[in-house]
Structures are given as structure tokens and as C-alpha cells.
Scaffold this motif. Structure first.
Motif, PDB file in Angstrom:
ATOM      1  N   LEU A 179       0.827  -1.198   0.000  1.00  0.00           N
ATOM      2  CA  LEU A 179       0.000   0.000   0.000  1.00  0.00           C
ATOM      3  C   LEU A 179       0.867   1.257   0.000  1.00  0.00           C
ATOM      4  N   LYS A 180       1.992   1.198   0.717  1.00  0.00           N
ATOM      5  CA  LYS A 180       2.924   2.330   0.713  1.00  0.00           C
ATOM      6  C   LYS A 180       3.452   2.581  -0.690  1.00  0.00           C
ATOM      7  N   ASP A 181       3.831   1.502  -1.375  1.00  0.00           N
ATOM      8  CA  ASP A 181       4.353   1.640  -2.741  1.00  0.00           C
ATOM      9  C   ASP A 181       3.308   2.268  -3.662  1.00  0.00           C
ATOM     10  N   GLN A 182       2.053   1.817  -3.512  1.00  0.00           N
ATOM     11  CA  GLN A 182       0.977   2.371  -4.342  1.00  0.00           C
ATOM     12  C   GLN A 182       0.769   3.852  -4.049  1.00  0.00           C
ATOM     13  N   SER A 183       0.822   4.219  -2.770  1.00  0.00           N
ATOM     14  CA  SER A 183       0.593   5.613  -2.406  1.00  0.00           C
ATOM     15  C   SER A 183       1.701   6.510  -2.950  1.00  0.00           C
ATOM     16  N   GLN A 214      -0.420  22.163 -14.523  1.00  0.00           N
ATOM     17  CA  GLN A 214      -0.749  23.249 -13.589  1.00  0.00           C
ATOM     18  C   GLN A 214      -2.121  23.067 -12.953  1.00  0.00           C
ATOM     19  N   LYS A 215      -2.515  21.814 -12.755  1.00  0.00           N
ATOM     20  CA  LYS A 215      -3.765  21.521 -12.051  1.00  0.00           C
ATOM     21  C   LYS A 215      -3.668  20.138 -11.430  1.00  0.00           C
ATOM     22  N   GLU A 216      -4.531  19.892 -10.444  1.00  0.00           N
ATOM     23  CA  GLU A 216      -4.516  18.621  -9.730  1.00  0.00           C
ATOM     24  C   GLU A 216      -5.088  17.493 -10.597  1.00  0.00           C
ATOM     25  N   ALA A 217      -4.457  16.340 -10.549  1.00  0.00           N
ATOM     26  CA  ALA A 217      -4.978  15.171 -11.259  1.00  0.00           C
ATOM     27  C   ALA A 217      -6.158  14.591 -10.484  1.00  0.00           C
ATOM     28  N   THR A 218      -7.185  14.151 -11.201  1.00  0.00           N
ATOM     29  CA  THR A 218      -8.331  13.521 -10.547  1.00  0.00           C
ATOM     30  C   THR A 218      -7.984  12.072 -10.215  1.00  0.00           C
ATOM     31  N   TYR A 219      -8.778  11.479  -9.328  1.00  0.00           N
ATOM     32  CA  TYR A 219      -8.549  10.071  -8.983  1.00  0.00           C
ATOM     33  C   TYR A 219      -8.705   9.183 -10.225  1.00  0.00           C
ATOM     34  N   MET A 243      -5.110   1.172 -11.876  1.00  0.00           N
ATOM     35  CA  MET A 243      -5.681   0.855 -10.572  1.00  0.00           C
ATOM     36  C   MET A 243      -7.154   1.242 -10.575  1.00  0.00           C
ATOM     37  N   SER A 244      -7.898   0.720  -9.627  1.00  0.00           N
ATOM     38  CA  SER A 244      -9.290   1.136  -9.485  1.00  0.00           C
ATOM     39  C   SER A 244      -9.323   2.457  -8.716  1.00  0.00           C
ATOM     40  N   ILE A 245     -10.405   3.206  -8.893  1.00  0.00           N
ATOM     41  CA  ILE A 245     -10.531   4.477  -8.177  1.00  0.00           C
ATOM     42  C   ILE A 245     -10.548   4.236  -6.665  1.00  0.00           C
ATOM     43  N   LYS A 246     -11.161   3.128  -6.249  1.00  0.00           N
ATOM     44  CA  LYS A 246     -11.208   2.802  -4.827  1.00  0.00           C
ATOM     45  C   LYS A 246      -9.808   2.584  -4.271  1.00  0.00           C
ATOM     46  N   ASP A 247      -8.949   1.872  -5.018  1.00  0.00           N
ATOM     47  CA  ASP A 247      -7.578   1.621  -4.570  1.00  0.00           C
ATOM     48  C   ASP A 247      -6.777   2.920  -4.521  1.00  0.00           C
ATOM     49  N   VAL A 248      -7.021   3.802  -5.480  1.00  0.00           N
ATOM     50  CA  VAL A 248      -6.343   5.100  -5.488  1.00  0.00           C
ATOM     51  C   VAL A 248      -6.743   5.899  -4.246  1.00  0.00           C
ATOM     52  N   SER A 249      -8.041   5.878  -3.946  1.00  0.00           N
ATOM     53  CA  SER A 249      -8.545   6.614  -2.780  1.00  0.00           C
ATOM     54  C   SER A 249      -7.919   6.086  -1.493  1.00  0.00           C
ATOM     55  N   ILE A 250      -7.845   4.770  -1.360  1.00  0.00           N
ATOM     56  CA  ILE A 250      -7.254   4.170  -0.156  1.00  0.00           C
ATOM     57  C   ILE A 250      -5.774   4.508  -0.070  1.00  0.00           C
ATOM     58  N   ALA A 251      -5.079   4.428  -1.209  1.00  0.00           N
ATOM     59  CA  ALA A 251      -3.635   4.720  -1.238  1.00  0.00           C
ATOM     60  C   ALA A 251      -3.363   6.169  -0.840  1.00  0.00           C
ATOM     61  N   GLU A 281      -5.239   8.047   1.022  1.00  0.00           N
ATOM     62  CA  GLU A 281      -5.596   8.257   2.422  1.00  0.00           C
ATOM     63  C   GLU A 281      -4.456   7.878   3.358  1.00  0.00           C
ATOM     64  N   THR A 282      -3.604   6.936   2.930  1.00  0.00           N
ATOM     65  CA  THR A 282      -2.482   6.523   3.785  1.00  0.00           C
ATOM     66  C   THR A 282      -1.453   7.635   3.938  1.00  0.00           C
ATOM     67  N   LEU A 283      -1.507   8.643   3.056  1.00  0.00           N
ATOM     68  CA  LEU A 283      -0.566   9.763   3.136  1.00  0.00           C
ATOM     69  C   LEU A 283      -1.002  10.817   4.137  1.00  0.00           C
ATOM     70  N   GLN A 284      -2.242  10.694   4.619  1.00  0.00           N
ATOM     71  CA  GLN A 284      -2.764  11.677   5.552  1.00  0.00           C
ATOM     72  C   GLN A 284      -2.264  11.388   6.964  1.00  0.00           C
ATOM     73  N   SER A 285      -2.003  12.451   7.705  1.00  0.00           N
ATOM     74  CA  SER A 285      -1.549  12.311   9.081  1.00  0.00           C
ATOM     75  C   SER A 285      -2.707  11.878   9.974  1.00  0.00           C
ATOM     76  N   VAL A 286      -2.395  11.092  11.007  1.00  0.00           N
ATOM     77  CA  VAL A 286      -3.399  10.654  11.974  1.00  0.00           C
ATOM     78  C   VAL A 286      -3.645  11.776  12.975  1.00  0.00           C
ATOM     79  N   VAL A 287      -4.910  12.073  13.229  1.00  0.00           N
ATOM     80  CA  VAL A 287      -5.270  13.140  14.157  1.00  0.00           C
ATOM     81  C   VAL A 287      -5.980  12.536  15.362  1.00  0.00           C
ATOM     82  N   SER A 288      -5.561  12.927  16.537  1.00  0.00           N
ATOM     83  CA  SER A 288      -6.194  12.437  17.751  1.00  0.00           C
ATOM     84  C   SER A 288      -7.602  13.017  17.877  1.00  0.00           C
TER      85      SER A 288
END
Length: 257
Positions: A118-122, A137-142, A151-159, A161-168
Motif C-alpha cells: 500500500l505504501k508503494d501504491q501511495s 498546472q492543475k490537480e490530477a483527478t482520482y 488501478m481502481s478508483i477505490k484503490d487510489v482513494s485508499i492509497a 488516504e495513507t498519506l494523511q496524518s493521523v489526528v487524535s
């Protein structure tokens, strides 16, 4: 690439010095002869190298100050072990050691463990996203990321999300006059049946204090989503009367809830 704040870990990054190869060689000779002041100058003269490595991990942590300090530890290790006989540029030698320290810090401080696959995919998603941004000069869509990486859009979304920081959930969101609101205070449980039942019972009891006309107007306004004008037409009264009855009914409900 995101802009960094001018000051990081107490260091003004806008005024960092840069050493020439000749100055680097002279300072290394002095340091290896026992001059500790030369090491300080070597560290200061290579902080921009650490800063450039921090930029590589900007999406993996919000603690840039900590990451910068960890990178400085890698820099100092590189200075201690560098040998002029290597006949390579110091930056070439130091970069792997700085990155190694940063990766170790990020791995050890990660609250949620993520699989290697999952890290490699992200990272592949992030690399394509950055390249796409630079090119168009613009963001790529999923969808575009998924098409490019097969990849599937679902796998892209999950990948991603792993880049996001965990918030208490106890992270303070707002504080004023000694009252602090945390993330957990903003989280509602849609399945909290006890509170729903209590609200329903309170509302049913309060409705008993309304007249039949007040109940009818409240029902039409807030259940049927009708306007005061529409209700007035149906009940053959003026819009002002509907407004007055509605206001009186709401005050009664507030008082008895």
C-alpha cells in the motif's frame, strides 16, 4: 511544490549560507584536524541540503520542524564519517544518510502501520500527482491517476488516504475563555438511539402545549417544508397571522423542551 515558512526549527531558511567546494574542503581539513568550530560551519553551510530533503517528505508529516532536526542529525553523521579520499561531492555522500534518518523517523513515528504494498501504491500515486501538477498546472483527478497506474478508483482513494496524518480525537479545535472544544466533541453518533429517543419524548410532551392550529402550522412549515404564504392560502388566513402563530408556537416549544 509547497512554500515553506521562513523559519523552521528556529533557523531562518531565507538566510542560509552556501559553501563553495573550496570552502568545504578547507573546513573538512580543519575539522579532521580537531577544529570543532569548523564542524559548526559545515553544518550551517549545508542546512539548505537538509531543507531540500525535507521537501521530499512534505506530504508524509505535518511536523516539519521535527523532520528538519532529524535531517540535521543525518547531516552531522555524514560530516563525521566523510573522507576527502572518497573523491565525491559531500552532498552525494550526505543525501542518503539524511534521507535514511528521515525515513527511520517517519516509520517509527507512524501511528497506523501500513503494508509495504500500500505504501508503494501511495508513493506512485503521489509521484504521478506531482508530475501531473507540474505539467498541466492543475490537480490530477482520482480517475486520471487510476487510468495512468492501472488501478481502481477505490484503490487510489485508499492509497492517497495513507498519506494523511493521523489526528487524535482529543485534538483541540477551538479554545476561548478557558473552554476548549476537541474533535471528539464534534463527532456525532448517528446510531445513538438513547439520545434520539429522549429528544422524541421531549418533543412529544412539548407539542401537547400547542393548540391544534399551532400544531398544523408547525407540521406544514417544518415537516412539509411549506412557506408561510402557502400555508396562509391553505388555511384562508393572512401570512402575518401564520407568522405570528408560528413564532408563538416555537416560543412555547423552546420553553417546554
Amino acid at each position: 511544490m509547497a512554500r515553506f515558512k521562513v523559519e523552521i526549527s528556529g533557523v531562518n531558511t531565507a538566510q542560509l549560507p552556501v559553501l563553495t567546494n573550496k570552502e568545504m574542503t578547507q573546513l573538512f581539513l580543519q575539522y579532521q584536524s580537531g577544529d570543532t568550530n569548523a564542524k559548526e560551519k559545515l553544518v550551517e553551510g549545508n542546512l539548505k541540503l537538509v531543507l531540500s530533503m525535507v521537501q521530499r517528505f512534505i506530504y508524509r508529516t505535518e511536523n516539519l520542524d521535527d523532520l528538519f532536526q532529524i535531517g540535521c542529525i543525518g547531516l552531522m553523521k555524514a560530516i563525521d564519517h566523510f573522507d576527502l579520499k572518497h573523491e565525491v561531492r559531500f552532498s552525494t555522500y550526505a543525501v542518503p544518510m539524511i534521507i535514511g534518518e528521515m525515513k527511520r523517523y517517519l516509520r517509527d513515528s507512524q501511528m497506523v502501520k501500513v503494508s509495504r504494498q500500500l505504501k508503494d501504491q501511495s508513493y506512485k500515486c503521489l509521484r504521478f500527482k506531482e508530475e501531473y501538477l507540474q505539467m498541466y498546472q492543475k490537480e490530477a483527478t482520482y480517475q486520471e491517476i487510476a487510468d495512468e497506474l492501472v488501478m481502481s478508483i477505490k484503490d487510489v482513494s485508499i492509497a492517497m488516504e495513507t498519506l494523511q496524518s493521523v489526528v487524535s480525537i482529543f485534538e483541540p479545535l477551538f479554545s476561548e475563555e478557558g473552554e476548549t472544544i476537541s474533535l471528539i466533541d464534534q463527532i456525532q453518533d448517528p446510531n445513538n438511539e438513547i439520545h434520539l429517543m429522549q429528544d422524541r419524548i421531549s418533543l412529544e410532551k412539548s407539542l401537547q402545549f400547542l393548540s391544534e392550529k399551532e400544531k398544523e402550522i408547525i407540521f406544514k412549515r417544518y415537516y412539509c417544508s411549506k412557506t408561510q404564504t402557502e400555508i396562509a392560502r391553505e388555511l384562508d388566513i393572512s401570512q402575518a397571522q401564520v407568522s405570528r402563530i408560528e413564532k408563538s408556537a416555537l416560543e412555547c416549544l423552546k420553553k417546554n423542551l
